[in-house]
Each structure stands twice: as structure tokens, then as C-alpha cells.
Write an enzyme that holds these catalytic residues in place. Sequence first.
Site, PDB file in Angstrom:
ATOM      1  N   ASP A  59     -41.987 -19.515  15.625  1.00  0.00           N
ATOM      2  CA  ASP A  59     -42.538 -20.593  14.802  1.00  0.00           C
ATOM      3  C   ASP A  59     -43.041 -21.713  15.714  1.00  0.00           C
ATOM      4  O   ASP A  59     -42.338 -22.146  16.627  1.00  0.00           O
ATOM      5  CB  ASP A  59     -41.466 -21.139  13.854  1.00  0.00           C
ATOM      6  CG  ASP A  59     -42.017 -22.190  12.899  1.00  0.00           C
ATOM      7  OD1 ASP A  59     -43.217 -22.124  12.578  1.00  0.00           O
ATOM      8  OD2 ASP A  59     -41.237 -23.061  12.470  1.00  0.00           O
ATOM      9  N   HIS A  63     -35.544 -26.973  12.664  1.00  0.00           N
ATOM     10  CA  HIS A  63     -35.070 -26.040  11.646  1.00  0.00           C
ATOM     11  C   HIS A  63     -33.641 -26.395  11.252  1.00  0.00           C
ATOM     12  O   HIS A  63     -32.707 -26.238  12.038  1.00  0.00           O
ATOM     13  CB  HIS A  63     -35.110 -24.605  12.179  1.00  0.00           C
ATOM     14  CG  HIS A  63     -36.490 -24.114  12.451  1.00  0.00           C
ATOM     15  ND1 HIS A  63     -36.747 -23.066  13.317  1.00  0.00           N
ATOM     16  CD2 HIS A  63     -37.704 -24.512  11.986  1.00  0.00           C
ATOM     17  CE1 HIS A  63     -38.049 -22.836  13.357  1.00  0.00           C
ATOM     18  NE2 HIS A  63     -38.648 -23.712  12.563  1.00  0.00           N
ATOM     19  N   SER A  97     -35.885 -25.456  17.269  1.00  0.00           N
ATOM     20  CA  SER A  97     -34.976 -24.698  16.416  1.00  0.00           C
ATOM     21  C   SER A  97     -33.616 -24.623  17.095  1.00  0.00           C
ATOM     22  O   SER A  97     -33.025 -25.654  17.382  1.00  0.00           O
ATOM     23  CB  SER A  97     -35.554 -23.302  16.130  1.00  0.00           C
ATOM     24  OG  SER A  97     -34.748 -22.620  15.189  1.00  0.00           O
ATOM     25  N   THR A  98     -33.113 -23.435  17.422  1.00  0.00           N
ATOM     26  CA  THR A  98     -31.778 -23.281  17.997  1.00  0.00           C
ATOM     27  C   THR A  98     -31.628 -24.104  19.270  1.00  0.00           C
ATOM     28  O   THR A  98     -32.397 -23.946  20.213  1.00  0.00           O
ATOM     29  CB  THR A  98     -31.499 -21.803  18.309  1.00  0.00           C
ATOM     30  OG1 THR A  98     -31.809 -21.014  17.173  1.00  0.00           O
ATOM     31  CG2 THR A  98     -30.043 -21.607  18.696  1.00  0.00           C
ATOM     32  N   MET A 105     -35.303 -19.977  18.568  1.00  0.00           N
ATOM     33  CA  MET A 105     -35.434 -18.535  18.404  1.00  0.00           C
ATOM     34  C   MET A 105     -36.691 -18.217  17.590  1.00  0.00           C
ATOM     35  O   MET A 105     -37.045 -18.949  16.676  1.00  0.00           O
ATOM     36  CB  MET A 105     -34.193 -17.991  17.693  1.00  0.00           C
ATOM     37  CG  MET A 105     -34.036 -16.479  17.720  1.00  0.00           C
ATOM     38  SD  MET A 105     -32.477 -15.991  16.915  1.00  0.00           S
ATOM     39  CE  MET A 105     -31.285 -16.836  17.961  1.00  0.00           C
TER      40      MET A 105
END
Length: 348
Positions: free
Chosen positions: A292, A196, A170-171, A289
Site C-alpha cells: 500500500d 494503518h 503500517s507495521t 507490510m
Amino acid sequence: MKKIKLLVVDDSILFREVLSRFIRQDPEIEVVGTAGDAYSARDMILKYEPDVMTLDVEMPRMDGVAFLRKLLPQYYLPVVVVSSSFGQKQSALDAGAVDFIQKPLARTNAEMHKFASDICRTVKAAYSSHGSKNEPESVPDDHDVITHTDFSGGGRRFRKSDAVLALGASTGGTEALEQVIKNLPADCPATVVVQHMPAGFTKLYSERLNKSCPMEVKEAEDGDRLRRGLVIVGAGEHHLRVCRDSRGYYVSSRPGEKVSGHCPSVDVLFTSVAESVKSNAIGVILTGMGRDGADGLLKMRQAGAFTIGQDKDTCVVYGMPMEAYKIGAVQVQAPLYKIADIIQDQLI
């Protein structure tokens, strides 16, 4: 000295050209591109990988605040909102902007010069406080720590021809995934990826990886067959699943409700790999973050797969890998720059 890469987004072509001209006088900032709306900005973010973005609020097709709310949870970038709508300041800050600067009422040469100076100062502060954290840091050799958890199964080997590699991030993940994938061989195992990202970003990101990586990379289409030397990236707003039939493995790529707060969801991908591929898989969870992917990676490990988590020191955000490690989903935790080597060590 490295210049700060800046993307200027404003619906007025005159304003963004004038502002860019003044900003370019600062030797520490490079204006890498300008955009007139959120959709053009989206394309330029992936094309130019700016360090900081200035963003107007009132724009056609999608306003700046809505763009911030859609973009930042999935692709973090320090954003300075530049707008004449001072009443939108709190909304912009609540949406994740690092600062808000009001456009000058007068557009004289002197006023624009002062305004551009304020912009430059704020951009540098934003980069120093937020953007520079995304720059890879050199880590001394004595920090090359690879942690093996109990029953790590470090001796397990996989055949490239029928193994499946699943990665989730993600991030900070766009750069992390690229570093891992670029360091794998052209004949890497069949690989599936969830990063993401909003719809539209994933296609551009896949195209970028396809140009920079030794293997073929494409955005997922429903029914794509997995094969060695192919990386499939989950499409935005579509869950990516690995399925199996008499011919082998293929992917399902379909819209759905958010799972663990996301669509595509890393949990959905990892769970499908645990169910369809079982022990013949390698799972990797990278910077991001939230949590997930943690539960899905645990299912992979319980099914006999080999699992890897990125360590805290090399993560932009040590969230997803931390949560996976805490619940026992990670067999080996390692710095980002070691992960491709670890994957290859498991292959024959």
C-alpha cells in the site's frame, strides 16, 4: 537493564490482579497495565506502548481471537494467549499469537506461582524473538547511507507556507512516524498522515502525538483545512484525501471500501496529493507490510513531488518502502533518523 513492558488482558478482575502480582516478582518484567476487554486493551496499548501482551480468549464485547485478527495486521505486538479454552489454541495461533498457555484448573498459591513462572518465561521468549525487533538500533556512521535514484531532483526546494507533506506507514509505523514528526519544526508544512490502524486507535494516537510533538496534531475530520503547523492523521475506517478549492487545501475523510487492503489507504492519500497538490508536495513512505502506498507515491513522483522511502536497515518491516523503491517511486532512500533532516533540507 530495560524491563519488558507487559500488558495483561483478562475479563476476570481477580485473575488479572492475582496473575499480575505473581508476575511482578520477576525483576525483568514490568506489568504496565491490565485491561478487562479488547476496547480497554486498545486504549492501553497506545497509552503504555507495551512490549508484549497476554490475552484471554473469552471476553465481553469482542473475543480475543477477533481482537488479534483486527489488531495485529495494523499494529504488531507479540501476544501470548492465556486461556482455559484449549480448543481455541489453533485459532489463536492462526490469528497471530506467538504462543498459547492454558490456565490452571486449580488456583492454589503453588499452582499460580508455577503458572506465572511459565508466563514469565514465555513473555521473555516472545520479546526476545519478536518484540525486541521493534527497538531502535544504533547504526554506525558508515551505515548512514542515503541513496539517490536517477533524476532524484535533490536540489528541489519548497516553501513551508504552501507545500504539503504526506506520510504513510503500517507495521512499525507508529514509532517511525513519531520519530519523523517530532524532529520537524513547530511551523512544519501542512502535513497529512495515514497509519494503518483500526477505528478508535487513530484518535488516541493523534492525541499522543499532539502531546509529544512541537506542532498541533489531530485526527482527521471531514472538511479540515490544511495549514502550516498542523498534522492531520487519517481516521480509522475512513479514507483520507487532500482536496483543493479557491481557499486552498482541505481534507476529505469518509468511509469507503478497502483500497490496497486497507481503509485508510496510503495509496488513496498519495494519489489525492498527486492530483490536488501536484509538484508542490513531499511524499514519505515508511515501514510497513505489503505494498500500500507504492503506486500512489509513484503518481506523486510523476506529478513532480519529491519522494522519500525508509531504508531496509531501519524498517521493522521492509515491505511498503521496498515495493515503492522497486517501481521507481522513491527518489531518496534513507535511514529513519535522517528523514526529518532530508525533509527540512527541501524547505525554505
